[in-house]
Design a protein around this motif. Structure first.
Motif, PDB file in Angstrom:
ATOM      1  N   ARG A  84     -52.961  -3.169 -31.833  1.00 12.00           N
ATOM      2  CA  ARG A  84     -51.900  -2.220 -31.475  1.00 12.00           C
ATOM      3  C   ARG A  84     -51.241  -2.611 -30.159  1.00 12.00           C
ATOM      4  O   ARG A  84     -50.006  -2.465 -29.989  1.00 12.00           O
ATOM      5  N   THR A  85     -51.988  -3.130 -29.195  1.00 15.50           N
ATOM      6  CA  THR A  85     -51.417  -3.587 -27.931  1.00 15.50           C
ATOM      7  C   THR A  85     -50.471  -4.761 -28.156  1.00 15.50           C
ATOM      8  O   THR A  85     -49.350  -4.798 -27.606  1.00 15.50           O
ATOM      9  N   GLN A  86     -50.900  -5.709 -28.981  1.00  7.33           N
ATOM     10  CA  GLN A  86     -50.048  -6.860 -29.256  1.00  7.33           C
ATOM     11  C   GLN A  86     -48.774  -6.445 -30.001  1.00  7.33           C
ATOM     12  O   GLN A  86     -47.681  -6.981 -29.739  1.00  7.33           O
ATOM     13  N   GLU A  87     -48.917  -5.504 -30.916  1.00  7.10           N
ATOM     14  CA  GLU A  87     -47.745  -5.024 -31.654  1.00  7.10           C
ATOM     15  C   GLU A  87     -46.716  -4.416 -30.699  1.00  7.10           C
ATOM     16  O   GLU A  87     -45.501  -4.708 -30.785  1.00  7.10           O
ATOM     17  N   LEU A  88     -47.166  -3.579 -29.747  1.00  2.43           N
ATOM     18  CA  LEU A  88     -46.255  -2.966 -28.784  1.00  2.43           C
ATOM     19  C   LEU A  88     -45.609  -4.018 -27.902  1.00  2.43           C
ATOM     20  O   LEU A  88     -44.384  -4.006 -27.660  1.00  2.43           O
ATOM     21  N   TRP A  89     -46.415  -4.950 -27.424  1.00  2.00           N
ATOM     22  CA  TRP A  89     -45.886  -5.965 -26.484  1.00  2.00           C
ATOM     23  C   TRP A  89     -44.861  -6.869 -27.163  1.00  2.00           C
ATOM     24  O   TRP A  89     -43.802  -7.153 -26.612  1.00  2.00           O
ATOM     25  N   PHE A  90     -45.187  -7.317 -28.391  1.00  2.00           N
ATOM     26  CA  PHE A  90     -44.260  -8.220 -29.078  1.00  2.00           C
ATOM     27  C   PHE A  90     -42.929  -7.523 -29.396  1.00  2.00           C
ATOM     28  O   PHE A  90     -41.846  -8.121 -29.295  1.00  2.00           O
ATOM     29  N   SER A  91     -43.016  -6.256 -29.801  1.00  2.00           N
ATOM     30  CA  SER A  91     -41.766  -5.540 -30.100  1.00  2.00           C
ATOM     31  C   SER A  91     -40.917  -5.404 -28.850  1.00  2.00           C
ATOM     32  O   SER A  91     -39.676  -5.593 -28.879  1.00  2.00           O
ATOM     33  N   ARG A  92     -41.519  -5.081 -27.702  1.00  2.00           N
ATOM     34  CA  ARG A  92     -40.746  -4.959 -26.469  1.00  2.00           C
ATOM     35  C   ARG A  92     -40.296  -6.327 -25.949  1.00  2.00           C
ATOM     36  O   ARG A  92     -39.251  -6.440 -25.298  1.00  2.00           O
ATOM     37  N   TYR A  93     -41.048  -7.353 -26.246  1.00  2.00           N
ATOM     38  CA  TYR A  93     -40.647  -8.702 -25.845  1.00  2.00           C
ATOM     39  C   TYR A  93     -39.372  -9.109 -26.583  1.00  2.00           C
ATOM     40  O   TYR A  93     -38.428  -9.660 -25.982  1.00  2.00           O
ATOM     41  N   VAL A  94     -39.317  -8.815 -27.880  1.00  2.00           N
ATOM     42  CA  VAL A  94     -38.112  -9.125 -28.661  1.00  2.00           C
ATOM     43  C   VAL A  94     -36.916  -8.301 -28.155  1.00  2.00           C
ATOM     44  O   VAL A  94     -35.783  -8.811 -28.022  1.00  2.00           O
ATOM     45  N   ASP A  95     -37.174  -7.012 -27.854  1.00  2.00           N
ATOM     46  CA  ASP A  95     -36.096  -6.173 -27.328  1.00  2.00           C
ATOM     47  C   ASP A  95     -35.604  -6.690 -25.984  1.00  2.00           C
ATOM     48  O   ASP A  95     -34.383  -6.670 -25.691  1.00  2.00           O
ATOM     49  N   ALA A  96     -36.558  -7.156 -25.139  1.00  2.00           N
ATOM     50  CA  ALA A  96     -36.160  -7.676 -23.832  1.00  2.00           C
ATOM     51  C   ALA A  96     -35.298  -8.924 -23.993  1.00  2.00           C
ATOM     52  O   ALA A  96     -34.339  -9.148 -23.205  1.00  2.00           O
ATOM     53  N   GLU A  97     -35.572  -9.781 -24.966  1.00  2.00           N
ATOM     54  CA  GLU A  97     -34.736 -10.957 -25.205  1.00  2.00           C
ATOM     55  C   GLU A  97     -33.321 -10.541 -25.626  1.00  2.00           C
ATOM     56  O   GLU A  97     -32.314 -11.154 -25.218  1.00  2.00           O
ATOM     57  N   TRP A  98     -33.233  -9.471 -26.440  1.00  2.00           N
ATOM     58  CA  TRP A  98     -31.897  -8.993 -26.866  1.00  2.00           C
ATOM     59  C   TRP A  98     -31.105  -8.464 -25.676  1.00  2.00           C
ATOM     60  O   TRP A  98     -29.934  -8.775 -25.501  1.00  2.00           O
ATOM     61  N   PHE A  99     -31.790  -7.666 -24.823  1.00  2.00           N
ATOM     62  CA  PHE A  99     -31.126  -7.178 -23.613  1.00  2.00           C
ATOM     63  C   PHE A  99     -30.782  -8.333 -22.687  1.00  2.00           C
ATOM     64  O   PHE A  99     -29.785  -8.278 -21.938  1.00  2.00           O
ATOM     65  N   GLY A 100     -31.573  -9.391 -22.686  1.00  2.00           N
ATOM     66  CA  GLY A 100     -31.272 -10.542 -21.850  1.00  2.00           C
ATOM     67  C   GLY A 100     -29.957 -11.195 -22.246  1.00  2.00           C
ATOM     68  O   GLY A 100     -29.168 -11.626 -21.382  1.00  2.00           O
ATOM     69  N   ASP A 101     -29.697 -11.291 -23.565  1.00  2.00           N
ATOM     70  CA  ASP A 101     -28.420 -11.861 -24.023  1.00  2.00           C
ATOM     71  C   ASP A 101     -27.254 -10.974 -23.588  1.00  2.00           C
ATOM     72  O   ASP A 101     -26.201 -11.471 -23.119  1.00  2.00           O
ATOM     73  N   LEU A 102     -27.408  -9.639 -23.730  1.00  2.00           N
ATOM     74  CA  LEU A 102     -26.343  -8.715 -23.303  1.00  2.00           C
ATOM     75  C   LEU A 102     -26.145  -8.793 -21.792  1.00  2.00           C
ATOM     76  O   LEU A 102     -24.979  -8.759 -21.305  1.00  2.00           O
ATOM     77  N   ALA A 103     -27.252  -8.885 -21.045  1.00  2.00           N
ATOM     78  CA  ALA A 103     -27.139  -8.942 -19.583  1.00  2.00           C
ATOM     79  C   ALA A 103     -26.472 -10.225 -19.129  1.00  2.00           C
ATOM     80  O   ALA A 103     -25.700 -10.235 -18.146  1.00  2.00           O
ATOM     81  N   ALA A 104     -26.709 -11.338 -19.821  1.00  2.00           N
ATOM     82  CA  ALA A 104     -26.076 -12.606 -19.441  1.00  2.00           C
ATOM     83  C   ALA A 104     -24.571 -12.514 -19.571  1.00  2.00           C
ATOM     84  O   ALA A 104     -23.809 -12.975 -18.674  1.00  2.00           O
ATOM     85  N   ARG A 105     -24.058 -11.877 -20.661  1.00  2.00           N
ATOM     86  CA  ARG A 105     -22.617 -11.728 -20.814  1.00  2.00           C
ATOM     87  C   ARG A 105     -22.046 -10.757 -19.768  1.00  2.00           C
ATOM     88  O   ARG A 105     -20.957 -10.967 -19.222  1.00  2.00           O
TER      89      ARG A 105
END
Length: 474
Positions: free
Chosen positions: A32-53
């Protein structure tokens, strides 16, 4: 003892269940810890693309709108900073929190988290920080951090622990029930045996004073119920042994007591012989014969009692060494030569064959016992084989045994009578002369007492073979 057995089985079951439940719970929390972390890691990458623009164009309206929608949907807060650490957008993250500052600093240094954090604990932090650098390659334009609540994940872990605990307790209840049933199944016969022995030993006479305890009484081990059962067995064994010894002693004492009056009766009959008229001679001779036959029966009973009771024989023959080995060939040769005249008088042939046995052949039996057995076998053969019969005595080592056989081609014994020949006082249908029916029982007792065996077999086309087997001595 049942409680102890049930406790042992339940403890073993508890260890087994714990060995399965604890790793299962740890694995569930880790997953369950890994599931939470991986989901937020993917979300953080998406926000990273938006933040770069947003950082490149200077327009953060789209980024802020996406961050608010994300916070409204998941309840998590997001913060974006530029390369200098200045805040670009924030949906409620405490920017002055040391943990937030450290995570953003690591991300601005282009350090990506490679592994999820340790598994969540029910009493651990209420948030999880996931920070990633903003940019491409080695260029870092800023950092994005998601502060995710762990309450939902902790609740999932708590629910998983509850299911595991429920299954564990259910398994323990089943195991406890099985342990009770198994203990009853195992100990049921023991309880019944213990009760039977207790009732039996209660009716038996107590061991005589000064009686040496048996091996069981000298070694108390195990639960109290087993020790009590062992003591009951000891008491029963001692009582039975004393009863058997008393019975044998009674036979010997009775035979001794009767022999003296019987000897006096024989003397009186012999003294009356000259006064018997001619017409009473036949009856007188029959009386003499019956007295002699009764004396032979008493002698046989005495020999049988001695053969079956080692202590009795030791007392009757204090000078005999009944624990020594003996060479077979000299003893067999001596007894054959001793009985040869009796066979010649019975018009029979007696041969001895020692070709298969070296002169050093030795058996684990004393010479006195082997002599008595051979006397019984040769006496029976000379009496019952019949005139013209051929009797052969052979000695043959076979494996670890030495087999001494007396074989004749005489009248033999009916197959239905073979198993009865070793019964006391039994005389076959062909036994028309003398005998008490105690010879073979005496031979069997002597052979058994010294670890041997006596076997009786029919011979084709006719005859009888009696073989005694003793353990050989290297």
């Amino acid at each position: 003892m049942r409680n102890r057995l049930v406790a042992i089985l339940v403890v073993m079951a508890a260890l087994t269940v714990s060995g399965l439940a604890i790793p299962w719970g740890i694995s569930s929390a880790t997953a369950r810890t890994q599931e939470l972390w991986f989901s937020r890691y993917v979300d953080a990458e998406w926000f990273g693309d938006l933040a770069a623009r947003a950082i490149a164009t200077g327009d953060n309206s789209g980024l802020v709108l996406a961050m608010r929608r994300y916070s409204d949907l998941y309840g998590d807060r997001v913060i974006v900073v530029d390369a200098a650490g200045r805040e670009v957008a924030n949906t409620g993250v405490a920017a002055d929190d040391p943990a937030v500052i450290a995570s953003l600093t690591e991300a601005r240094r282009n350090r990506h988290p490679r592994q999820p954090p340790p598994r969540l604990r029910l009493q651990g932090p209420s948030t999880m920080l996931v920070a990633l650098p903003v940019g491409s390659g080695i260029r870092v334009d800023g950092a994005v951090l998601i502060e995710s609540s762990t309450s939902a994940a902790k609740q999932d872990i708590r629910d998983a622990f509850s299911v595991i605990a429920l299954l564990s307790f259910s398994a323990m209840a089943v195991f406890a029930l099985v342990a009770v049933m198994v203990s009853r199944w195992i100990l049921g016969p023991l309880w019944r045996l213990s009760r039977s022995l207790r009732d039996l030993t209660g009716s038996l006479p107590k061991p005589a004073a000064g009686t040496a305890p048996t091996a069981m009484q000298r070694h108390y081990r195990g639960p109290p119920e087993v020790r009590a059962l062992a003591r009951s067995f000891d008491t029963m064994a001692l009582a039975v042994t004393e009863s058997v010894d008393a019975q044998r002693q009674l036979v010997a004492d009775t035979a001794h007591a009767i022999r003296n009056p019987l000897a006096a009766l024989a003397i009186r009959l012999e003294s009356l012989e000259r006064f018997i008229p001619d017409e009473g001679t036949g009856a007188f001779q029959r009386a003499i014969y019956q007295v002699d036959r009764l004396a032979a029966v008493l002698d046989g009973l005495l020999r049988l009692a001695v053969a079956e009771t080692p202590t009795g024989f030791a007392a009757a023959h204090p000078d005999a060494d009944w624990l020594s080995d003996c060479g077979v060939c000299p003893v067999v040769t001596d007894r054959v030569e001793e009985w040869r005249p009796a066979f010649e008088a019975a018009e029979m042939v007696l041969d001895l064959d020692l070709s298969a046995a070296p002169n050093s052949t030795t058996v684990a039996a004393p010479a006195q016992a082997l002599e008595q057995i051979l006397d019984v076998l040769l006496s029976n053969s000379s009496r019952y084989a019949g005139p013209g019969a051929h009797t052969r005595v052979t000695v043959e080592p076979v494996a670890a045994d030495v087999r001494i056989a007396v074989t004749d081609d005489g009248a033999g014994v009916a197959p239905a009578e073979l198993d009865k020949l070793v019964n006391r006082f039994f005389r076959g249908a062909s036994a028309t002369t003398g005998g008490t029916g105690l010879g073979l029982p005496i031979a069997v007792a002597l052979a058994t007492r010294h670890g041997g065996e006596l076997v009786i077999e029919s011979v084709e086309p006719q005859g009888l073979r009696v073989e005694v087997r003793f353990p050989g001595v290297p």
